[in-house]
Every structure is written in structure tokens, then in C-alpha cells.
Write a protein that holds these residues in place. Sequence first.
Motif, PDB file in Angstrom:
ATOM      1  N   THR A  36       8.777  -4.400   9.358  1.00 28.10           N
ATOM      2  CA  THR A  36       9.485  -4.904   8.171  1.00 28.10           C
ATOM      3  C   THR A  36       8.476  -5.594   7.259  1.00 28.10           C
ATOM      4  O   THR A  36       7.532  -6.223   7.739  1.00 28.10           O
ATOM      5  CB  THR A  36      10.560  -5.951   8.564  1.00 28.10           C
ATOM      6  N   TYR A  37       8.735  -5.497   5.955  1.00 27.20           N
ATOM      7  CA  TYR A  37       7.826  -6.091   4.968  1.00 27.20           C
ATOM      8  C   TYR A  37       8.639  -6.988   4.042  1.00 27.20           C
ATOM      9  O   TYR A  37       9.559  -6.531   3.374  1.00 27.20           O
ATOM     10  CB  TYR A  37       7.169  -4.947   4.185  1.00 27.20           C
ATOM     11  N   VAL A  38       8.335  -8.291   4.022  1.00 28.14           N
ATOM     12  CA  VAL A  38       8.950  -9.214   3.064  1.00 28.14           C
ATOM     13  C   VAL A  38       8.049  -9.205   1.831  1.00 28.14           C
ATOM     14  O   VAL A  38       6.901  -9.653   1.886  1.00 28.14           O
ATOM     15  CB  VAL A  38       9.069 -10.649   3.633  1.00 28.14           C
ATOM     16  N   THR A  39       8.562  -8.666   0.704  1.00 28.58           N
ATOM     17  CA  THR A  39       7.699  -8.373  -0.433  1.00 28.58           C
ATOM     18  C   THR A  39       8.284  -8.827  -1.763  1.00 28.58           C
ATOM     19  O   THR A  39       9.500  -8.941  -1.909  1.00 28.58           O
ATOM     20  CB  THR A  39       7.424  -6.849  -0.502  1.00 28.58           C
ATOM     21  N   HIS A  40       7.384  -9.043  -2.744  1.00 33.16           N
ATOM     22  CA  HIS A  40       7.796  -9.385  -4.104  1.00 33.16           C
ATOM     23  C   HIS A  40       8.126  -8.121  -4.904  1.00 33.16           C
ATOM     24  O   HIS A  40       8.515  -8.223  -6.074  1.00 33.16           O
ATOM     25  CB  HIS A  40       6.666 -10.156  -4.798  1.00 33.16           C
TER      26      HIS A  40
ATOM     27  N   ALA B 205       3.908   4.001   4.184  1.00 27.76           N
ATOM     28  CA  ALA B 205       3.768   3.618   5.593  1.00 27.76           C
ATOM     29  C   ALA B 205       5.091   3.734   6.362  1.00 27.76           C
ATOM     30  O   ALA B 205       5.117   3.557   7.582  1.00 27.76           O
ATOM     31  CB  ALA B 205       3.235   2.186   5.687  1.00 27.76           C
ATOM     32  N   GLY B 206       6.187   3.998   5.648  1.00 32.12           N
ATOM     33  CA  GLY B 206       7.486   4.118   6.314  1.00 32.12           C
ATOM     34  C   GLY B 206       8.056   2.799   6.793  1.00 32.12           C
ATOM     35  O   GLY B 206       8.793   2.729   7.777  1.00 32.12           O
ATOM     36  N   VAL B 207       7.725   1.706   6.068  1.00 35.89           N
ATOM     37  CA  VAL B 207       8.188   0.366   6.477  1.00 35.89           C
ATOM     38  C   VAL B 207       9.291  -0.105   5.534  1.00 35.89           C
ATOM     39  O   VAL B 207       9.069  -0.234   4.329  1.00 35.89           O
ATOM     40  CB  VAL B 207       7.008  -0.645   6.455  1.00 35.89           C
ATOM     41  N   PRO B 208      10.518  -0.372   6.051  1.00 38.23           N
ATOM     42  CA  PRO B 208      11.586  -0.887   5.187  1.00 38.23           C
ATOM     43  C   PRO B 208      11.291  -2.317   4.719  1.00 38.23           C
ATOM     44  O   PRO B 208      10.474  -3.023   5.327  1.00 38.23           O
ATOM     45  CB  PRO B 208      12.835  -0.838   6.064  1.00 38.23           C
ATOM     46  N   MET B 209      11.965  -2.731   3.627  1.00 38.69           N
ATOM     47  CA  MET B 209      11.571  -3.973   2.954  1.00 38.69           C
ATOM     48  C   MET B 209      12.693  -5.008   2.842  1.00 38.69           C
ATOM     49  O   MET B 209      13.847  -4.662   2.654  1.00 38.69           O
ATOM     50  CB  MET B 209      11.067  -3.628   1.537  1.00 38.69           C
ATOM     51  N   MET B 210      12.283  -6.265   2.906  1.00 43.14           N
ATOM     52  CA  MET B 210      13.144  -7.367   2.499  1.00 43.14           C
ATOM     53  C   MET B 210      12.607  -7.794   1.137  1.00 43.14           C
ATOM     54  O   MET B 210      11.471  -8.263   1.027  1.00 43.14           O
ATOM     55  CB  MET B 210      13.063  -8.519   3.509  1.00 43.14           C
ATOM     56  N   ALA B 211      13.403  -7.584   0.101  1.00 42.74           N
ATOM     57  CA  ALA B 211      12.918  -7.706  -1.276  1.00 42.74           C
ATOM     58  C   ALA B 211      13.195  -9.084  -1.872  1.00 42.74           C
ATOM     59  O   ALA B 211      14.314  -9.574  -1.818  1.00 42.74           O
ATOM     60  CB  ALA B 211      13.586  -6.629  -2.129  1.00 42.74           C
ATOM     61  N   TRP B 212      12.141  -9.669  -2.434  1.00 36.48           N
ATOM     62  CA  TRP B 212      12.275 -10.913  -3.194  1.00 36.48           C
ATOM     63  C   TRP B 212      11.528 -10.712  -4.510  1.00 36.48           C
ATOM     64  O   TRP B 212      10.405 -11.182  -4.674  1.00 36.48           O
ATOM     65  CB  TRP B 212      11.716 -12.096  -2.406  1.00 36.48           C
ATOM     66  N   PRO B 213      12.136  -9.992  -5.466  1.00 33.91           N
ATOM     67  CA  PRO B 213      11.465  -9.752  -6.748  1.00 33.91           C
ATOM     68  C   PRO B 213      11.286 -11.053  -7.525  1.00 33.91           C
ATOM     69  O   PRO B 213      12.166 -11.905  -7.521  1.00 33.91           O
ATOM     70  CB  PRO B 213      12.404  -8.789  -7.480  1.00 33.91           C
ATOM     71  N   MET B 214      10.121 -11.186  -8.175  1.00 29.31           N
ATOM     72  CA  MET B 214       9.772 -12.430  -8.872  1.00 29.31           C
ATOM     73  C   MET B 214       9.727 -12.271 -10.389  1.00 29.31           C
ATOM     74  O   MET B 214      10.022 -13.202 -11.125  1.00 29.31           O
ATOM     75  CB  MET B 214       8.396 -12.917  -8.400  1.00 29.31           C
ATOM     76  N   GLY B 215       9.283 -11.126 -10.890  1.00 32.14           N
ATOM     77  CA  GLY B 215       9.128 -10.951 -12.336  1.00 32.14           C
ATOM     78  C   GLY B 215       8.648  -9.549 -12.656  1.00 32.14           C
ATOM     79  O   GLY B 215       8.645  -8.674 -11.787  1.00 32.14           O
TER      80      GLY B 215
END
Length: 462
Positions: free
Chosen positions: A354-358, A370-380
Amino acid sequence: MHSHVLVFPFPAQGHMIPLLDLTAQLAGAGLTVTVVVTPKNLHFLDRLLAAHPTSISALSIPFPPHPAIPAGVENLFQLPPEAFRFMLHALGELHDPLLRWFRSHPSPPTAIISDLFLGWTHHLACQLSIRRYVFSPCGALAISIINSLWCEMPTRRNRDNDDEITEFPKIPNSPFYPWWQLSPLYQSYVEGDLVLEFIKDSFRANAVSHGLILNTFSELEAVYLDYLARELGHNRIWPIGPLTPPLEIGAVGRGGSSSVSISKTTAWLDTCQDRTVVFVCFGSQTLLSNKQLEELSLGLEKSGVRFILVVKDKMESDYGVLPIGFEDRVAGRGVVIRGWAPQVVILRHKAVGTYVTHCGWNSTTESIAAGVPMMAWPMGADQFVNATLIEDELDIGVRVCEGTEAVLGSDDLARHLLEATSHKWMERRARATALSKAAQDATTRGGSSFNNLDHFVSHLSK
């Protein structure tokens, strides 16, 4: 006939890296490439120049002084976000030096490939009677929204309501966003900042440039690529991504130096079970406040998951400081990397699940590849748009928070982390794996992006 092209990246990490990856591919395909940089950014070309000594050269032009940019600063990642517009203006001053260089060069380039933020190079190309191609480091949906903003100029009815929705009915799937999530440059322009007239002209010049190269692939954004072709009125659109380097060239030293060696990081990952590690990283520009970091660290601690957390190495009183004792308490279970992290290498390791990403576009495509699902925290910037793709359209991730001011509570984060690493994300993980296969197919011989790059090179040579 060997073509000679001028490549002009925008000096921000997320923009330079993919365009320099493309430059390596163009040189590999037999083109001669001159890359425009300012002196303090020259070192970013070291690896490229060493790998392609005969086909790539650097054109180093002094950075034009600007009253709002401190002397010696020549790239965006040394500046606060509000200085972005000044960087765009300053780089516009390179028009005349470039024109002089072209006119005095014995065999000048016959085309310009320049970043989306350097639209004024279209006018330079027109003066020289050559073609300019836009390089977009963001995806097709994001470009569709950017073009729509600057060409159609939507406004809001109530200037005090930042949550007022702006709709884009012409774009497939009719995306919509609250006003505060739209481009800050655009918001300022609409609200009367005439300093931005140059920038409006620059974005509009993108829409009339000769062609568009995107760091995306047909299977990912087909509907938006078709829309762009209809809107721009031509098919000179080349999706050639995802532009991630092969691991052997790997991302080693691609963006900077890290506090933890790549071998040490991978050795730790080798001790973890497949798909159990959470990678937490917010890109090269975002700086988390101490409050955000405190909740983030607490959430990682409470969840019990294995993780790699990347934090900035520049700490300020209110930013970037981890809670006291955190690293000792999670020793063995979590790794903290300060500064730049070898993201491509980490994401492609089988232990990372899992990837916690902006939701920056490079991070998004690297995660997809890479086939990695995401926890999304968009910033701008384009990150809210990318989160739409991740969650609403591809369903390979979930939005867990939004905006630079928001704080994600530790209990909420721990709950999300436990879900993401459990069987509940099985289907999401399967979709991410299928997209990864599509990305790999696109960039290997015979794939859509591979063929598009081939087509673009032969188009240039004509």
C-alpha cells in the motif's frame, strides 16, 4: 536524417525527472538532443550526459534575476509554493538569449520539446519557423482540466464560497471540483491578478502548439486522450508513459541522496512478508506540519503495520518534526527515511502492498506501474484530479484526506491502514496488478507507448 531537438524542462523535480527520462529514450532512438538548463541545475544532467556523451549536450543559460526569487535559487523545490508564478515569469526572460543562441548556431534544433509550464516557447518556435511540442508531466485528465480552465475561464458566483462547485461537463465523466481545489494560479487570475496575463497566454499557447507528449498510456486514460484529440483538433498526441526507468538504471540517484542506502532499505524489505509494508511519502514539494506528522506517526504506531515513512530533511519549527521517541518505539517495524527516497525501487519491492501518497502524477504512475494500490491524500496542483482517477474511476485506492491544512486523525488513519493491508482490499489489489501488467505491456516492444514513441521519433525525422 538525424533530427536535432531542443528539450527544455521546467526546474521542479516532478517535472524534470520524467522529461529527462524521455530525453534518454530520444537519444537512444538516434536523435541529437540539446537540453536547456540554468547553471545550478546542470548537475541534474550528469547521468544523462555520461550515458549519452555524443547525442546529448547541455545548453546552460544564466538564470534571469527576479526580485521575488533569492539570488542563487534556480529551481522550484527551493522555494515556497507561492513563488511558483515568479519562477514562470523569470524563465520567460530566457526567450531572447535562446533566440540569439538559435540564430548563431551552425546546425540549430529543428523542434522544441518543452514543459507544459513553458508555453511561451511556442512563440519562440513560431519566430524560428520550427515546431514546438508540449511535454506534459501530468495525465490526460489533468491536461483536459487545465486547458478547460484557461481557455473557457469558468468563474464562481459567490466570491466568498470556496466550496462552490465548478463543473467540466464537456470532459468525459463530467468531473467537478470545489473552487478551492482548482489551480491557485487560475484562481488568482480570475480574481483580478493581471500579473498573470503572461501565464494565461502561456497556457493558451499549449493548446495551439504542434503536438502533445504525455507521461501516461492509452489503456489508462483512453477516454481523455480521445477527448483531447477532439478538443485540439488533431491527432498529434503521443502518450508514451509511464516514464519510469528500468530498475537496473533504477532510480538510483534519480532525484537526490537519501539518508538510508538503497541496499539497506531493500535488505529490510526482504525480511517482510509480501504486500505487508505500507509506504508513506508525500513527494518533493509537500511539507507536513508537526500536527499532521504527529497524527500520522501515531496512526502508524497504533495500526501495528510495517511501514517506510519518508520525511523532509529540512525541519522548521512548525514543520517536519517527528514526535519525540517515535523512531525508538517503532524500531524494527518501521523505517524512517529523511530527504529523498528511492521511491521506484521501494514501490516495486514485493513486500510493499500500500502507498500513502499525495497523488503527484509521477508517484501515481510509479505506483500503478508497480501494481500498488493507494491511500490518497491530495494536497494541491493536479493531485485532486489524480485522486479522481485513483478512487472514482480506476478504483485502485481510497481518498483518506484532502488539502494541505487538513489533519488526518490517528484513529482514522489506523483504521484505513488495517483495511488496506487486509483481505478487504483484495479486489482493489487485483485491479492494481492488472493495471501494472497493462503499463508494462504498453512500454515494451509492440506496446502502445513503445509504438507511440517510435511514431513520434519518425514524425520528427520527416
